[in-house]
Scaffold this motif. Structure first.
Motif, PDB file in Angstrom:
ATOM      1  N   LYS A  29       0.825  -1.199   0.000  1.00 51.32           N
ATOM      2  CA  LYS A  29       0.000   0.000   0.000  1.00 51.32           C
ATOM      3  C   LYS A  29       0.869   1.262   0.000  1.00 51.32           C
ATOM      4  CE  LYS A  29      -4.042   1.938   2.307  1.00 51.32           C
ATOM      5  NZ  LYS A  29      -5.023   1.790   3.402  1.00 51.32           N
ATOM      6  N   GLU A  60       0.824   4.176  -2.841  1.00 52.43           N
ATOM      7  CA  GLU A  60       0.614   5.595  -2.556  1.00 52.43           C
ATOM      8  C   GLU A  60       1.777   6.447  -3.079  1.00 52.43           C
ATOM      9  OE1 GLU A  60       0.045   5.872   1.588  1.00 52.43           O
ATOM     10  OE2 GLU A  60      -2.023   5.093   1.556  1.00 52.43           O
ATOM     11  N   SER A  72     -10.457   9.949   0.066  1.00 52.04           N
ATOM     12  CA  SER A  72     -10.130   8.751   0.836  1.00 52.04           C
ATOM     13  C   SER A  72     -11.276   8.379   1.770  1.00 52.04           C
ATOM     14  CB  SER A  72      -8.853   8.975   1.650  1.00 52.04           C
ATOM     15  OG  SER A  72      -7.765   9.252   0.787  1.00 52.04           O
ATOM     16  N   HIS A  74     -12.750   5.214   4.731  1.00 57.58           N
ATOM     17  CA  HIS A  74     -12.307   4.255   5.731  1.00 57.58           C
ATOM     18  C   HIS A  74     -12.440   2.813   5.254  1.00 57.58           C
ATOM     19  CE1 HIS A  74     -13.109   7.360   9.156  1.00 57.58           C
ATOM     20  NE2 HIS A  74     -11.969   7.573   8.530  1.00 57.58           N
ATOM     21  N   SER A  75     -13.190   2.600   4.227  1.00 52.80           N
ATOM     22  CA  SER A  75     -13.474   1.239   3.762  1.00 52.80           C
ATOM     23  C   SER A  75     -12.238   0.607   3.139  1.00 52.80           C
ATOM     24  CB  SER A  75     -14.616   1.274   2.748  1.00 52.80           C
ATOM     25  OG  SER A  75     -14.801   0.007   2.160  1.00 52.80           O
ATOM     26  N   ASN A  76     -12.057  -0.691   3.395  1.00 51.82           N
ATOM     27  CA  ASN A  76     -10.982  -1.430   2.733  1.00 51.82           C
ATOM     28  C   ASN A  76     -11.378  -1.847   1.322  1.00 51.82           C
ATOM     29  OD1 ASN A  76      -9.226  -1.327   4.924  1.00 51.82           O
ATOM     30  ND2 ASN A  76     -10.142  -3.145   5.875  1.00 51.82           N
ATOM     31  N   ASN A  77     -12.681  -2.075   1.124  1.00 49.72           N
ATOM     32  CA  ASN A  77     -13.156  -2.490  -0.200  1.00 49.72           C
ATOM     33  C   ASN A  77     -13.098  -1.330  -1.184  1.00 49.72           C
ATOM     34  OD1 ASN A  77     -14.285  -3.917  -2.277  1.00 49.72           O
ATOM     35  ND2 ASN A  77     -16.372  -3.854  -1.469  1.00 49.72           N
ATOM     36  N   SER A 130     -11.578   2.066  -0.999  1.00 49.38           N
ATOM     37  CA  SER A 130     -10.739   2.910  -0.152  1.00 49.38           C
ATOM     38  C   SER A 130     -10.737   4.369  -0.576  1.00 49.38           C
ATOM     39  CB  SER A 130      -9.300   2.383  -0.158  1.00 49.38           C
ATOM     40  OG  SER A 130      -8.775   2.383  -1.478  1.00 49.38           O
ATOM     41  N   GLU A 131     -11.157   4.641  -1.817  1.00 51.46           N
ATOM     42  CA  GLU A 131     -11.163   6.017  -2.294  1.00 51.46           C
ATOM     43  C   GLU A 131     -12.124   6.162  -3.460  1.00 51.46           C
ATOM     44  OE1 GLU A 131      -7.114   6.586  -3.395  1.00 51.46           O
ATOM     45  OE2 GLU A 131      -7.366   5.702  -5.383  1.00 51.46           O
ATOM     46  N   ASP A 142     -17.132   9.053   6.236  1.00 51.71           N
ATOM     47  CA  ASP A 142     -17.263   8.563   4.866  1.00 51.71           C
ATOM     48  C   ASP A 142     -18.464   9.183   4.173  1.00 51.71           C
ATOM     49  OD1 ASP A 142     -15.042   7.087   5.236  1.00 51.71           O
ATOM     50  OD2 ASP A 142     -15.929   5.151   4.709  1.00 51.71           O
TER      51      ASP A 142
END
Length: 607
Positions: free
Chosen positions: A101, A105, A128, A130-133, A135-136, A161
């Motif tokens: 990651k 970035e 951005s 907070h979700s991992n699925n 993420s942005e 979010d």
């Protein structure tokens, strides 16, 4: 080198135990050569490990080439793991993910930093999450990505979010985003923000901005389903004003002259009915009866339009049971004095608030749903008591409330129908032998609690009857009952006198067997009623046992009557001067006709 030393020591120890032939110099030389080859393979990365393990060679060729010492250590570790068939531990996996990651970035920042123009900087701007699925969010995100992010934020109550998503949808992208689905995404965002209203004023502000932008820029593509969802969300936070504005603006009735059966108008009518039902239900549960009654009146006006559009009960699936339960709770609070209802010029207040729901129900297509009518019967019939059995006018109870009478020939199903509409199994006694009922039986509905003690023991019980209390009168059958002619004539005289002189009588249900149609006794009853019935009494013809005409009848297919029988009933009514009487189709087995029966029984409750 350590491995090689252990290997030589092992060979030397084993050789001490061997025969003299195995201690030959050739044997020692071969083991020394094998040990040297093994040491060479371990220490040389190019020709050793990488040559025999493609997987390890791929790992060593990383984007950032490490030092020779670290690569040698990594190769040895991987070789050991491959030989022992062990997997990476969880901390190692997490460390690897973090490293990847960070590299990603750095690459993204490097590309955006080297962007030549401000327009490209705008395109590469990221939001951005907070979700991992997901993420942005950026200009390359799809509508599905936004939906997943909104659902995740709503489920986790992630205000951060939701704020980022709203900024992305409202400020960053234009109307072309998501192939033109930006308006639907704004509606979904508004619904999620309204669900999270308890998180603070920020979510309500997000919902307000999304709703306003959707109404101003996407009016032509507004979907009724989305509008109904927003209305429910606004009602949840008690914002009735905005909810009704959206209802009248986005879910208005079709314009006169447009085809009601078009898919667009059907969809709009369907979700308008849902939204008004939500308004009525919400106000009943919030103990605000006046606003709920207005919503029920709106449904009553809308019902015939829905029928004309061709929408059926299965298409609508209206939440009648929930509205009835809310009205019953509100009515209970009204009876015990928790709330008071002031008279209003805009709406008529019924004796029981559930009757307003019943009026709306009967205007819509009927589904004959057991759950709905169980709730209806329990709300309208809370207590039942047998009061008295009369053989003449002197035996009748005091005329202090409205009355409903069930008449008809023997074995036509009077007692069964009384039990069906009151949702009781044995209020009126049923029997397969004709003529079981031998007197005029009075049953009190919603009398004061403890009334049965007064009837049985003569004790005085304090209290008053409910506002919607009334009498149900079950009379003996005519025709097949095995009784003397003198007794039959006495019943007929008593019935004629009762209909003519009883001031509190409001409804006469004349029951006729739906399999055979009217017989001579039915013609006599029609003639007698036409001669004695006052103008303020409603006469209704009820065709019973409709389920017997259908093979495998059920609640979905409650029964029917042949057109020949129906025409015969109408002809008899015209010949006996009661041709304007409504005709109802019922079945005590499949519960067909409960709503229509209660629509007329209400006249007695409100007397």
């Amino acid at each position: 080198q350590i491995l090689f030393m252990f290997y030589i020591n092992f060979i030397h120890t084993q050789n001490k135990k061997q025969t003299s032939f195995q201690m030959s110099s050739c044997w020692h030389i071969s083991h020394v050569i094998l040990g040297l080859v093994l040491m060479f393979l371990i220490n040389n990365r190019e020709y050793g490990v990488g040559a025999f393990s493609p997987q390890i060679q791929l790992r060593s060729n990383s984007a950032v080439p490490p030092s020779r010492t670290s690569s040698t250590f990594r190769s040895r570790s991987v070789l050991f793991s491959a030989n022992s068939k062990n997997k990476m531990s969880r901390p190692e996996k997490k460390a690897l993910e973090r490293r990847r990651k960070e590299l990603k970035e750095k690459n993204v920042n490097g590309i955006s930093a080297s962007a030549p123009s401000s327009s490209e900087n705008q395109e590469s701007k990221t939001f951005s999450l907070h979700s991992n699925n997901i993420s942005e969010l950026n200009s390359n995100s799809s509508a599905d990505d936004v939906i997943k992010a909104i659902k995740r934020a709503q489920k986790r109550h992630d205000v951060h979010d939701l704020r980022v998503i709203s900024k992305f949808l409202i400020e960053e992208v234009d109307e072309s985003f998501g192939f033109g689905f930006r308006g639907s995404l704004l509606a979904r965002l508004a619904v999620a923000a309204l669900h999270m209203s308890n998180e603070g004023a920020a979510t309500c502000e997000i919902a307000s901005r999304a709703i306003k932008l959707r109404r101003t820029e996407y009016r032509s593509s507004i979907l009724p389903m989305e509008s109904a969802a927003i209305i429910r969300g606004l009602l949840r936070i008690h914002n009735v004003t905005d909810a009704m504005n959206i209802l009248h603006d986005e879910l208005s009735l079709p314009i006169d002259g447009t085809p009601l059966d078009s898919p667009e108008n059907k969809d709009k009518l369907k979700y308008r009915a849902y939204s008004i039902a939500s308004v009525a239900s919400r106000h009943f549960y919030e103990m605000e009866p006046i606003a709920a009654l207005k919503a029920c009146n709106m449904l009553k006006v809308m019902g015939p339009i829905v029928r004309e559009s061709g929408l059926g009960a299965e298409d609508l699936n209206m939440p009648w049971a929930r509205i009835i339960q809310g009205a019953a709770q509100c009515e209970s609070a009204r009876r015990n004095g928790s709330i008071s209802i002031e008279q209003s010029d805009d709406v008529k207040i019924p004796c029981n608030l559930v009757y307003s729901v019943l009026n709306a129900m009967t205007s819509f297509p009927s589904q004959n749903d057991d759950e709905t009518y169980e709730a209806l019967s329990n709300a309208l019939v809370r207590r039942t008591n047998f009061i008295t059995g009369a053989v003449d006018m002197n035996g009748c109870p005091e005329p202090d409330r409205g009355e409903v009478i069930f008449i008809g020939r023997s074995n036509v199903g009077k007692s069964s129908l009384v039990n069906m509409v009151t949702n009781r199994k044995s209020l009126a006694y049923t029997s397969k032998r004709p003529g079981k009922t031998q007197q005029f039986n009075f049953f009190a509905v919603n009398d004061k609690p403890g009334k049965e003690k007064e009837v049985k023991y003569g004790d005085f019980v304090p209290g008053e009857k409910d506002l919607d209390s009334f009498y149900i009168l079950d009379v003996p059958g005519f025709g097949f009952a095995k009784v003397p002619e003198k007794q039959r004539q006495a019943w007929s005289d008593f019935l004629a006198e009762y209909i003519k002189t009883r001031k509190t009588l409001r409804v006469i249900f004349h029951l006729i067997d739906g399999r055979h149609g009217p017989i001579d006794e039915d013609d006599n009853i029609m003639r007698q009623i036409s001669e004695t019935k006052p103008n303020n009494v409603q006469y209704v013809i009820v065709l019973t046992k409709a389920d017997k005409n259908v093979k495998g009848a059920s609640t979905g297919n409650g029964g029917k009557v042949s057109s020949a029988i129906l025409e015969k009933v109408r002809m008899s009514a015209r010949e006996n001067n009661v041709g304007n009487a409504p005709i109802l189709l019922t079945s005590a087995e499949t519960k067909l006709g409960r709503d229509d029966m209660w629509r007329y029984m209400r006249l007695a409750a409100e007397a």
